[in-house]
Write a protein that holds these residues in place. Structure first.
Motif, PDB file in Angstrom:
ATOM      1  N   THR A  65       0.670  -1.038   0.097  1.00  0.00           N
ATOM      2  CA  THR A  65      -0.100   0.192  -0.159  1.00  0.00           C
ATOM      3  C   THR A  65       0.831   1.292   0.155  1.00  0.00           C
ATOM      4  OG1 THR A  65      -0.016  -0.286   2.622  1.00  0.00           O
ATOM      5  CG2 THR A  65      -1.971  -1.162   1.498  1.00  0.00           C
ATOM      6  N   SER A  67       0.854   5.454  -0.343  1.00  0.00           N
ATOM      7  CA  SER A  67       0.916   6.748  -0.346  1.00  0.00           C
ATOM      8  C   SER A  67       1.422   7.897  -0.520  1.00  0.00           C
ATOM      9  CB  SER A  67      -0.144   6.838   0.755  1.00  0.00           C
ATOM     10  OG  SER A  67      -1.304   6.035   1.273  1.00  0.00           O
ATOM     11  N   PRO A  73      -2.623   8.226  -3.166  1.00  0.00           N
ATOM     12  CA  PRO A  73      -3.339   6.763  -2.653  1.00  0.00           C
ATOM     13  C   PRO A  73      -2.832   5.227  -3.754  1.00  0.00           C
ATOM     14  CG  PRO A  73      -4.783   7.741  -2.265  1.00  0.00           C
ATOM     15  CD  PRO A  73      -4.375   8.803  -2.537  1.00  0.00           C
ATOM     16  N   THR A  74      -2.049   4.894  -3.509  1.00  0.00           N
ATOM     17  CA  THR A  74      -2.500   3.711  -4.588  1.00  0.00           C
ATOM     18  C   THR A  74      -1.708   1.780  -3.895  1.00  0.00           C
ATOM     19  OG1 THR A  74      -1.700   2.897  -6.956  1.00  0.00           O
ATOM     20  CG2 THR A  74      -0.150   3.766  -5.918  1.00  0.00           C
ATOM     21  N   VAL A  75      -1.499   1.782  -4.970  1.00  0.00           N
ATOM     22  CA  VAL A  75      -1.359   0.198  -4.439  1.00  0.00           C
ATOM     23  C   VAL A  75      -0.115  -0.991  -5.369  1.00  0.00           C
ATOM     24  CG1 VAL A  75      -1.945  -2.672  -4.167  1.00  0.00           C
ATOM     25  CG2 VAL A  75      -3.574  -1.016  -3.345  1.00  0.00           C
ATOM     26  N   PRO A  91      -6.719   0.935  -7.770  1.00  0.00           N
ATOM     27  CA  PRO A  91      -6.659   1.280  -6.658  1.00  0.00           C
ATOM     28  C   PRO A  91      -8.117   1.886  -6.182  1.00  0.00           C
ATOM     29  CG  PRO A  91      -5.138   2.018  -7.887  1.00  0.00           C
ATOM     30  CD  PRO A  91      -6.048   2.459  -9.128  1.00  0.00           C
ATOM     31  N   PRO A  92      -8.199   0.896  -4.994  1.00  0.00           N
ATOM     32  CA  PRO A  92      -9.130   1.562  -4.420  1.00  0.00           C
ATOM     33  C   PRO A  92      -9.964   2.946  -4.122  1.00  0.00           C
ATOM     34  CG  PRO A  92      -7.747  -0.218  -2.781  1.00  0.00           C
ATOM     35  CD  PRO A  92      -6.786   0.569  -3.985  1.00  0.00           C
ATOM     36  N   VAL A 113     -10.090   8.595  -0.457  1.00  0.00           N
ATOM     37  CA  VAL A 113      -9.003   7.358   0.039  1.00  0.00           C
ATOM     38  C   VAL A 113      -8.299   8.296  -0.347  1.00  0.00           C
ATOM     39  CG1 VAL A 113      -7.624   5.734   0.213  1.00  0.00           C
ATOM     40  CG2 VAL A 113      -9.945   5.492  -1.105  1.00  0.00           C
ATOM     41  N   ASN A 116      -3.629   4.130   1.421  1.00  0.00           N
ATOM     42  CA  ASN A 116      -4.102   2.724   1.906  1.00  0.00           C
ATOM     43  C   ASN A 116      -3.422   2.087   2.883  1.00  0.00           C
ATOM     44  OD1 ASN A 116      -5.794   2.675  -0.779  1.00  0.00           O
ATOM     45  ND2 ASN A 116      -4.305   3.110  -1.604  1.00  0.00           N
ATOM     46  N   LEU A 132      -8.955  -4.587   1.671  1.00  0.00           N
ATOM     47  CA  LEU A 132      -7.892  -4.000   2.730  1.00  0.00           C
ATOM     48  C   LEU A 132      -8.830  -2.559   3.251  1.00  0.00           C
ATOM     49  CD1 LEU A 132      -5.197  -2.062   0.050  1.00  0.00           C
ATOM     50  CD2 LEU A 132      -6.691  -0.492   0.994  1.00  0.00           C
ATOM     51  N   THR A 134      -8.944   1.745   4.825  1.00  0.00           N
ATOM     52  CA  THR A 134      -7.924   2.909   4.232  1.00  0.00           C
ATOM     53  C   THR A 134      -8.453   2.970   5.364  1.00  0.00           C
ATOM     54  OG1 THR A 134     -10.283   2.879   2.820  1.00  0.00           O
ATOM     55  CG2 THR A 134      -8.551   2.336   1.513  1.00  0.00           C
ATOM     56  N   TRP A 149      -9.797  -3.241  -7.353  1.00  0.00           N
ATOM     57  CA  TRP A 149     -10.141  -3.546  -6.029  1.00  0.00           C
ATOM     58  C   TRP A 149     -12.213  -3.135  -6.299  1.00  0.00           C
ATOM     59  CZ3 TRP A 149      -7.761  -4.757  -2.029  1.00  0.00           C
ATOM     60  CH2 TRP A 149      -6.526  -4.980  -2.384  1.00  0.00           C
TER      61      TRP A 149
END
Length: 395
Positions: A65, A67, A73-75, A91-92, A113, A116, A132, A134, A149
């Motif tokens: 995760t 940020s 914020p990403t994965v 990503p979320p 978000v 993450n 995941l 957040t 996600w």
């Protein structure tokens, strides 16, 4: 968003520690003996990584995760033991429930978000599934190894989400996170999540519905009797040796819940030395013995310095479910060590005997024990602030 790849060299190590820091992912590797740890060149250098871990079902697969920085914020994902990393395709993001139903009133409408934060592999029978958490306190699920996600609709669209999360407010110094996601190894539909400034919540139907699970937990910051929710768990584990046994390290102490017997937590941290107290972040279970857990106390008095108590770091262990606690500090600095260990930055390996303990510090060190905490040695120095430490076994 542009894809980004970074690489490190191939390794033939048997075990590893995936270390997430404020400046990237570091991988420490060793043989089966867990001696002679070596450090790889960092991956995702410059990225703020809150959590990074390998998939226990396919250990060569890893997620991180990320940020901050230009990407937000990403994965990031790796399918080759961390040699190369690629950003997730999707990503979320709030509002991405699989059903595509409109967000109900009182859910996550209007939120984005910010961080993450916490990664949890899904059930062993659900290969490729991840959860995941957040900030604000959202819950997301991936079914393709972390590439795409979707928001868990039953959580994010719950009519009480606003009340449970205080509207997603950033109510603590480091943020209000959803963390400590637990998937019952006996039942993929049985989930637990924990919220900073919200409490513990349980689902029996894969996240479609939720109930608070906070009875018995103190709220020293709340006048009067504690309400049904609003608590501040720092970390919670469903013990692998007995999934009906839950342990919790809370802003207001250390607790145990025998889920088969009821729904009320019992404070077991009161048996800790009064000069140390029972405030900290991590809660680490023994891999097989439900009576055994480890914690790392910190100074939680007055202005909450969040350092080792008195500058003398120590792990505390119980071998009888919290009736007694033992101080374990052999190898640690004896004075002037003003650091602490964050909630994702301490773990155990999978050995039933001679269990290894591993922890990363806010001063950028990683410490390891091969004898269940009886002695520690520093295996990495001069890293950025350590946010997470996760054990992985490759062979």
């Amino acid at each position: 968003m542009a894809k980004k790849k970074q690489s490190t060299r191939r390794s033939k190590a048997a075990v590893g520690l995936v270390v997430g820091t404020t400046k990237g992912v570091f991988l420490l590797e060793a043989s089966r003996s867990r001696r002679g740890w070596t450090q790889r060149a960092p991956a995702l250098l410059g990225s703020k990584v809150f959590d990074a871990r390998a998939d226990p079902r396919r250990p060569e697969h890893m997620l991180a995760t990320v940020s901050g920085g230009h990407l937000g914020p990403t994965v990031f994902r790796s399918t080759n033991r961390g040699r190369t990393w690629t950003e997730a395709k999707s990503p979320p993001r709030f509002g991405t429930s699989k059903s595509k139903k409109p967000t109900k009133r009182g859910g996550t409408r209007g939120h984005t978000v910010a961080v993450n934060f916490y990664l949890a592999p899904g059930h062993s029978d659900e290969e490729g599934t991840w959860y995941l958490g957040t900030a604000p306190q959202g819950l997301f699920r991936s079914e393709d190894g972390g590439d795409t996600w979707s928001e868990v609709e039953g959580w994010g669209h719950h009519p009480k989400w606003h009340s449970w999360t205080k509207g997603g407010a950033d109510a603590s110094p480091d943020g209000a996170f959803l963390h400590s996601i637990q998937v019952d190894p006996r039942d993929a539909k049985h989930l637990f999540v924990n919220l900073s400034m919200g409490g513990t919540f349980e689902s029996l139907d894969a996240g479609a519905s939720w109930s608070p699970l906070n009875a018995g937990v103190a709220m020293d910051f709340f006048p009067g009797e504690p309400p049904e929710f609003g608590h501040d768990p720092h970390s919670m584990v469903q013990h692998p040796g007995d999934p009906d046994r839950l342990y919790q390290q809370n802003h207001c102490g250390i607790y145990r819940l025998d889920r088969a017997l009821g729904t009320t937590w019992r404070r077991i941290g009161e048996r800790m030395p009064k000069s140390i107290g029972d405030i900290g972040f991590p809660m680490v279970p023994h891999p097989t013995d439900p009576e055994r857990v480890w914690v790392f106390p910190m100074d939680g008095t007055e202005l909450w310095p969040r350092t080792s108590k008195q500058g003398k770091p120590a792990v505390y262990a119980t071998t009888n479910g919290g009736k007694r606690w033992q101080r374990l500090d052999a190898g640690f600095p004896e004075r002037d060590a003003w650091w602490t260990v964050l909630r994702q930055a301490m773990c155990a390996d999978d050995r039933a005997r001679g269990t290894g303990l591993y922890l990363g510090t806010t001063s950028g060190e990683v410490w390891a024990s091969r004898d269940e905490g009886q002695s520690f040695a520093c295996i990495a120095r001069h890293l950025p602030r350590v946010q997470s430490v996760r054990f992985v076994r490759w062979s």
